[in-house]
Design a protein around this motif. Structure first.
Motif, short mmCIF file in Angstrom:
data_model
loop_
_atom_site.label_atom_id
_atom_site.label_comp_id
_atom_site.label_asym_id
_atom_site.label_seq_id
_atom_site.Cartn_x
_atom_site.Cartn_y
_atom_site.Cartn_z
N THR A 44 0.80 -1.22 0.00
CA THR A 44 0.00 0.00 0.00
C THR A 44 0.83 1.27 0.00
O THR A 44 0.27 2.37 0.00
N PHE A 45 2.16 1.14 -0.03
CA PHE A 45 3.02 2.32 0.03
C PHE A 45 2.69 3.36 -1.03
O PHE A 45 2.58 4.55 -0.70
N PRO A 46 2.54 2.99 -2.30
CA PRO A 46 2.26 4.02 -3.32
C PRO A 46 1.00 4.83 -3.01
O PRO A 46 0.99 6.04 -3.17
N VAL A 47 -0.03 4.17 -2.53
CA VAL A 47 -1.28 4.87 -2.21
C VAL A 47 -1.08 5.79 -1.01
O VAL A 47 -1.50 6.95 -1.01
N ARG A 48 -0.42 5.27 0.02
CA ARG A 48 -0.20 6.08 1.22
C ARG A 48 0.72 7.26 0.93
O ARG A 48 0.50 8.36 1.43
N PHE A 49 1.75 7.04 0.11
CA PHE A 49 2.67 8.12 -0.23
C PHE A 49 1.97 9.20 -1.05
O PHE A 49 2.17 10.39 -0.81
N ALA A 50 1.13 8.78 -2.00
CA ALA A 50 0.37 9.75 -2.80
C ALA A 50 -0.54 10.59 -1.91
O ALA A 50 -0.67 11.80 -2.10
N GLU A 51 -1.16 9.95 -0.92
CA GLU A 51 -2.03 10.69 0.00
C GLU A 51 -1.21 11.68 0.83
O GLU A 51 -1.64 12.81 1.07
#
Length: 78
Positions: A37-44
């Motif tokens: 989930t890193f890409p989603v959390r980083f984008a947020e």
């Protein structure tokens, strides 16, 4: 025909299965989920930072702040 009861039942079964696992397995699962989930959390995170950055800071303000921190450190204030 609704898929919600099936999805909910699958989720509940999955959650119950995870809850019965030893702590080491839970930690390993959390680490995998964090990587996944890193890409989603980083984008947020970037989205939140950019929304706060709309209040632009001038280069003079940044320089003033840096000088204050340096002065405090050199004088033993921190």
């Amino acid at each position: 025909m609704s898929l919600l009861p099936t999805i909910s039942a699958d989720y509940d079964a999955f959650r119950d299965s995870v809850m019965r696992r030893p702590l080491a397995d839970k930690v390993a699962l959390v680490r995998e989920l964090e990587r996944d989930t890193f890409p989603v959390r980083f984008a947020e995170l970037l989205k939140r930072i950019r929304s706060r950055a709309e209040e632009s800071i001038s280069l003079d303000d940044i320089t003033k702040e840096v000088d204050e921190v340096r002065s405090a450190r050199y004088s033993g204030g921190n």
